[in-house]
Design an enzyme around this catalytic site. Structure first.
Site, short mmCIF file in Angstrom:
data_model
loop_
_atom_site.label_atom_id
_atom_site.label_comp_id
_atom_site.label_asym_id
_atom_site.label_seq_id
_atom_site.Cartn_x
_atom_site.Cartn_y
_atom_site.Cartn_z
N ARG A 228 48.15 49.60 36.09
CA ARG A 228 48.83 50.03 37.31
C ARG A 228 50.34 49.91 37.08
O ARG A 228 50.80 49.04 36.34
CB ARG A 228 48.44 49.15 38.50
N HIS A 276 48.94 59.79 35.46
CA HIS A 276 47.73 59.06 35.88
C HIS A 276 46.47 59.88 35.54
O HIS A 276 45.65 60.18 36.42
CB HIS A 276 47.80 58.73 37.37
P1 NDP Z 1 37.26 45.24 35.40
O1 NDP Z 1 37.35 44.59 36.72
O2 NDP Z 1 35.94 45.63 34.86
O3 NDP Z 1 37.96 44.31 34.30
C1 NDP Z 1 39.15 43.63 34.52
C2 NDP Z 1 39.46 42.74 33.33
O4 NDP Z 1 40.72 42.11 33.53
C3 NDP Z 1 38.41 41.62 33.14
O5 NDP Z 1 38.17 41.41 31.77
C4 NDP Z 1 39.13 40.41 33.74
O6 NDP Z 1 38.73 39.16 33.18
C5 NDP Z 1 40.56 40.70 33.37
N1 NDP Z 1 41.49 39.98 34.24
C6 NDP Z 1 41.64 40.10 35.58
N2 NDP Z 1 42.56 39.24 36.03
C7 NDP Z 1 42.97 38.53 34.95
C8 NDP Z 1 43.90 37.48 34.77
N3 NDP Z 1 44.59 36.96 35.79
N4 NDP Z 1 44.07 37.00 33.52
C9 NDP Z 1 43.37 37.50 32.48
N5 NDP Z 1 42.48 38.50 32.58
C10 NDP Z 1 42.29 39.02 33.81
O7 NDP Z 1 38.23 46.52 35.46
P2 NDP Z 1 38.12 47.90 34.67
O8 NDP Z 1 38.05 47.62 33.22
O9 NDP Z 1 37.07 48.76 35.26
O10 NDP Z 1 39.52 48.58 35.07
C11 NDP Z 1 40.75 47.97 34.81
C12 NDP Z 1 41.87 48.69 35.52
O11 NDP Z 1 42.15 49.93 34.88
C13 NDP Z 1 41.60 49.11 36.96
O12 NDP Z 1 41.72 48.03 37.85
C14 NDP Z 1 42.67 50.16 37.19
O13 NDP Z 1 43.83 49.53 37.64
C15 NDP Z 1 42.90 50.74 35.81
N6 NDP Z 1 42.43 52.13 35.71
C16 NDP Z 1 43.32 53.10 35.35
C17 NDP Z 1 42.92 54.40 35.22
C18 NDP Z 1 43.86 55.45 34.75
O14 NDP Z 1 43.49 56.63 34.73
N7 NDP Z 1 45.07 55.11 34.34
C19 NDP Z 1 41.55 54.81 35.51
C20 NDP Z 1 40.68 53.72 35.83
C21 NDP Z 1 41.12 52.42 35.95
P3 NDP Z 1 37.23 38.63 33.36
O15 NDP Z 1 36.36 39.57 32.55
O16 NDP Z 1 37.26 37.28 32.77
O17 NDP Z 1 36.93 38.69 34.83
C1 OXD Z 2 41.94 54.48 38.86
C2 OXD Z 2 41.11 55.64 38.67
O1 OXD Z 2 41.48 53.46 39.38
O2 OXD Z 2 41.68 56.72 38.44
O3 OXD Z 2 43.11 54.57 38.46
O4 OXD Z 2 39.88 55.52 38.68
#
Ligand code: NDP
Ligand code: OXD
Length: 313
Positions: A228, A276
């Site tokens: 983000r 994005h």
């Molecule tokens: P998940 O919720 O599956 O995974 C999040 C990961 O981040 C987990 O491994 C979690 O750790 C880790 N995490 C969260 N908080 C912390 C912290 N404080 N310290 C260390 N590690 C942390 O999310 P997704 O993989 O599905 O998606 C990630 C992000 O990607 C979304 O939230 C979104 O913002 C972004 N995104 C962007 C897109 C784009 O087109 N640019 C499209 C889709 C998503 P743990 O496993 O230990 O809980």
């Molecule tokens: C996001 C998406 O979360 O595009 O960014 O799915």
């Protein structure tokens, strides 16, 4: 069962038009309403949300499910009037991590093979072979080893890269060196020639891509932000590029989207900007996913990809 698409949709938005068509194609009799034409608010059982107006959700007093049309849910959790008892589910299905892996691979290889430099040379009609930026094997670090990060990390191990990742809790992924928690953050960063942000946006992760993080990377590292925009302290990135601490950045997400017309990132010679698009849901696959979740809800099954409000993701 009445479903409302709760999003501020531009009349010209073809993605939402395709999603509505895909939903109706699958269930021609579906009671599908589109904001702001929601009818009687107490009729609405399910909201499909993406960047909706502040306070809009609280008028739907009979909600049973809030479904994010994206994988991220920061746009929902920042809403102050969220009904506490209603489950929030995010949209993630097979094709998304693969698309994300493709984007991240493209960004890393473009950096490794100096594509941006060659594009700049091409613009001035210069035929010049550049030396490699790194003589050794590149180490790539993934911040966040969730649904997306873990598959991106796995896919990158098929390239000649050393791959490591960092998460909140311990993980085990074949051929990926896994780090977790605050204490292992700096040791994780210390070897990353490329750092990829795939964290959710939470109180803890906001501003994590800052001068402190950049200083902990080897000099001349590369940033890929697909998490983000608010993960990044924009002024710190510009300073790190200026000083040479970072060699470049590929950015898909921004503090304000669309990126403002006069934003310095647009014309920065070391920054690649994409709007994005790292992984975009395909309306057909998303429509299938939505009805799958509704069926889970109707049949009293455990909902997958349920958001933990306390954790913030
Ligand atoms: P998940 O919720 O599956 O995974 C999040 C990961 O981040 C987990 O491994 C979690 O750790 C880790 N995490 C969260 N908080 C912390 C912290 N404080 N310290 C260390 N590690 C942390 O999310 P997704 O993989 O599905 O998606 C990630 C992000 O990607 C979304 O939230 C979104 O913002 C972004 N995104 C962007 C897109 C784009 O087109 N640019 C499209 C889709 C998503 P743990 O496993 O230990 O809980
Ligand atoms: C996001 C998406 O979360 O595009 O960014 O799915």
């Amino acid at each position: 069962m009445a479903i409302l698409i709760l999003a501020e949709i531009e009349p010209t938005d073809t993605w939402f038009t395709r999603l509505i068509a895909a939903l109706k194609e699958r269930k021609p009799n579906v009671d599908l309403r589109v904001w702001p034409n929601y009818g009687q608010p107490e009729d609405i059982d399910i909201v499909l949300v993406w960047c909706f107006p502040e306070g809009a959700i609280q008028r739907f007093s009979n909600l049973k499910l809030i479904l994010s049309l994206g994988a991220g849910v920061d746009h929902i959790l920042q809403e102050s009037s969220l009904p506490i008892q209603v489950p929030i589910v995010r949209s993630v299905y097979n094709q998304l991590p693969l698309e994300m892996a493709e984007y991240v691979t493209l960004a890393i290889l473009s950096f490794k093979r100096r594509l941006l430099d060659y594009q700049n040379l091409q613009r001035s009609h210069r035929w010049q072979q550049l030396s490699n930026l790194h003589d050794h094997r590149l180490t790539v670090g993934i911040l966040g080893l969730g649904v997306l990060g873990s598959i991106v990390a796995q896919k990158l191990t098929n390239l000649d890269l050393s791959v490591r990742g960092w998460s909140r809790s311990p993980k085990s992924i074949e051929a990926v060196q896994c780090f977790y928690g605050h204490n292992q953050f700096k040791p994780f960063l210390s070897r990353c020639h490329v750092i990829v942000c795939l964290l959710p946006l939470t109180v803890e992760t906001k501003g994590i891509l800052s001068k402190e993080l950049f200083a902990a990377l080897p000099q001349g590292a590369y940033l890929v932000n697909v998490g983000r925009g608010q993960h990044l302290v924009e002024a710190d990135l510009l300073n790190a590029l200026e000083s040479g601490q970072l060699a470049g950045a590929c950015l898909d997400v921004f503090e304000t989207e669309p990126l403002l017309d006069d934003h310095p990132f647009w014309s920065h010679p070391r920054i690649t900007v994409t709007p994005h698009i790292a992984c975009i849901s395909q309306p057909d696959a998303l429509a299938d996913y939505i009805f799958e979740k509704i069926a889970q809800l109707e049949n009293g099954k455990i909902l997958e990809y349920l958001v933990d409000r306390d954790r913030g993701y």
